[in-house]
Design a protein around this motif. Structure first.
Motif, mmCIF file in Angstrom:
data_model
loop_
_atom_site.group_PDB
_atom_site.id
_atom_site.type_symbol
_atom_site.label_atom_id
_atom_site.label_comp_id
_atom_site.label_asym_id
_atom_site.label_seq_id
_atom_site.Cartn_x
_atom_site.Cartn_y
_atom_site.Cartn_z
ATOM 1 N N VAL A 21 30.941 38.107 48.295
ATOM 2 C CA VAL A 21 32.047 38.062 47.333
ATOM 3 C C VAL A 21 32.727 36.726 47.586
ATOM 4 O O VAL A 21 32.925 36.348 48.739
ATOM 5 C CB VAL A 21 33.049 39.215 47.607
ATOM 6 N N LEU A 32 32.021 45.421 42.126
ATOM 7 C CA LEU A 32 30.939 44.723 42.810
ATOM 8 C C LEU A 32 29.641 45.097 42.103
ATOM 9 O O LEU A 32 28.981 46.043 42.491
ATOM 10 C CB LEU A 32 30.880 45.137 44.284
ATOM 11 N N THR A 85 29.463 38.525 43.866
ATOM 12 C CA THR A 85 30.601 38.719 42.964
ATOM 13 C C THR A 85 31.510 37.521 43.103
ATOM 14 O O THR A 85 31.917 37.180 44.219
ATOM 15 C CB THR A 85 31.373 39.996 43.362
#
Ligand SMILES: Nc1ncnc2c1ncn2[C@@H]1O[C@H](COP(=O)(O)OP(=O)(O)OP(=O)(O)O)[C@@H](O)[C@H]1O
Ligand SMILES: [Mg+2]
Length: 482
Positions: A154, A309, A314
């Motif tokens: 992420v 997600l 992400t």
């Protein structure tokens, strides 16, 4: 005249013959067996076994332990032969400049190994503008680990590249559209009171987050005790009012901040104290109100459905938010808390969370928040990667320094200013002469400090495909081509 070939000596006797000294070579021109040259490699050498006869017969005759200094001396004589500074487990992240061997390290693998080779999976990457930090982050913390099973990343993507974040293309390659944040009302919303935040960190975490966001909106000025009390009371009341029927949002807290003094728990306060509490509530309300007005569409509603997600990578694209205001650090802080809640529902994955401009979360007002969540982060297999330019503006002795020192993987890129390089040397415990060397690093070169081992001088090597995906100079290259 004595004849050396015919004279018999004691060394000619049957057993003693074995102990005879070498025969003197005869001078040039003289004939006879003494002319055979004595070469060192033909000599029997020193004894290798404690009991040669026994060893020859296959019995126990251990090898003699050689002179202990020989190898040490050989090491000194062969200084050019330097061993590889890391093992081979993890991910190849570059090449050691001195030994030219590959450097392999992955904080998640190192943290999970038995015994543990690092005590924290967190990572710090620091260096001048354009020194190669993001190129390294994209390859070593996104592209390469995502090839592994059950790994995801992420990223809070700060840098604009043609109107969107620099990780957007990567996110699409991994099958997910970046989550865009803007201040014109067309972007994504994050709810400070999102149930996932409470799910991850409990009511206390939600309170800490609100506290940080108010601080950020006030340019770092901390809340007073009265303001904290008023905020806690208003938050509790908001949560109680909404029960299960609707997700509370930030706007719901505002009226409760003006009505704190109605609560029965304050009925025994003096009129002056009631007044002070009322004022404290109002001042927090005004701060939050201006935050909602200034960043309409960012914090004023429920979290957008797109915030999830979905792919292996992400990207929270915050590249279009203004540089100076509280929006960037606030989105990072809320996103961090949201992630902790979200990961609880999705165990079994290891997640690299990258904070580009990570100073905001590692050292700004959010540092205490991130630090208090360290244990939770580890429990959820979250490795936080903080990327930033320099640390000299962090006051000595601040909790942020402890937070950065806890990271057991440190990558230092060039720091041209001597004071910035000296800060890295001191805070991360590099050798005393490292500061000078840090000022001289070329683009793509760095010093790595892994755990308590000495720092290694590393050069980052990218494949042609990775170079294409990680170079950030297209804007300039396009000008050059025109
Ligand atoms: N391993 C490398 N070898 C050679 N050059 C590199 C390497 N990595 C990066 N560079 C060069 O440096 C440029 C800047 O890289 P990068 O965007 O990673 O820097 P940065 O430190 O993240 O900069 P910023 O602080 O602006 O975000 C790249 O476009 C590339 O030209
Ligand atoms: Mg960068």
């Amino acid at each position: 005249m004595t004849d050396t070939t015919t004279r018999r000596t004691v060394w000619d006797l049957p057993v003693l013959r074995n102990f005879a000294p070498p025969t003197e070579p005869a001078p040039d021109g003289e004939a006879g067996p003494a002319l055979v040259e004595q070469t060192p490699w033909n000599r029997p050498g020193s004894q290798l076994r404690t009991a040669v006869g026994r060893a020859r017969r296959g019995h126990y005759g251990p090898a003699l332990s050689g002179a202990p200094t020989t190898t040490r001396q050989a090491e000194i004589l062969n200084t050019a032969t330097i061993g590889a500074p890391t093992g081979t487990s993890g991910i190849v992240t570059g090449r050691d400049v001195l030994s030219q061997t590959s450097i392999a390290h992955d904080p998640v693998t190192a943290y999970n190994s038995i015994p543990r080779t690092v005590s924290s999976p967190n990572v710090v990457i620091v260096g001048d503008v354009g020194s190669g930090k993001s190129a390294h982050t994209k390859t070593s913390y996104v592209l390469r680990p995502l090839l592994l099973n059950k790994r995801r990343a992420v990223v809070f993507d700060r840098k604009d590249r043609g109107g969107e974040g620099e990780y957007s293309e990567l996110a699409r390659r991994f099958g997910a559209e970046p989550i865009r944040f803007t201040t014109d009302g067309t972007g994504t919303r994050l709810n400070l009171l999102d149930p996932l935040i409470a799910h991850g960190t409990g009511g206390q975490g939600q309170m800490r987050l609100l506290n940080v966001v108010v601080r950020l909106a006030r340019d770092g000025v901390a809340l007073t005790e009265w303001e904290e009390e008023a905020l806690r009371a208003a938050l509790n009341r908001t949560r109680a009012d909404h029960g299960d029927h609707r997700v509370p949002v930030l706007a719901d807290v505002l009226p409760n901040l003006s009505r704190v003094t109605d609560l029965p728990e304050y009925s025994d306060l003096s009129p002056a104290a009631i007044d002070a509490l009322h004022h404290a509530g109002l001042s927090v309300r005004f701060t939050l109100n201006s935050l909602l007005q200034d960043y309409a569409g960012l914090f004023d509603g429920e979290t957008s459905k797109s915030v999830d997600l979905t792919g292996k990578l992400t990207s929270f694209d915050i590249s279009q938010l203004d540089e100076d205001g509280p929006a960037v650090p606030a989105v990072m802080a809320i996103g961090h808390m949201w992630l902790l809640g979200r990961l609880r529902n999705d165990r079994g994955w290891a997640t690299n969370c990258i904070y580009e401009e990570g100073w905001h979360i590692a050292a700004g007002p959010s540092a205490a928040l991130a630090r208090s969540n360290q244990k939770l982060s580890r429990g959820l297999a979250l490795s936080n990667v903080f990327v930033f330019h320099k640390g000299t503006d962090i006051p000595d002795g601040s909790p942020s320094i402890a937070m950065l020192q806890e990271a057991q993987t440190v990558h230092v890129y060039r720091q041209s200013l001597h004071e910035d390089a000296a800060w890295c040397q001191r805070v991360f415990g590099f050798a005393p002469d490292a500061a000078e060397r840090i000022t001289q690093l070329r683009d793509g070169q760095r010093y790595d400090k892994i755990g308590s081992r000495p720092e290694i001088w590393v050069e980052h090597i990218r494949s042609p495909w990775e170079i294409q995906l990680t170079n950030t100079d297209e804007a300039f290259e396009a000008v050059a081509r025109a």
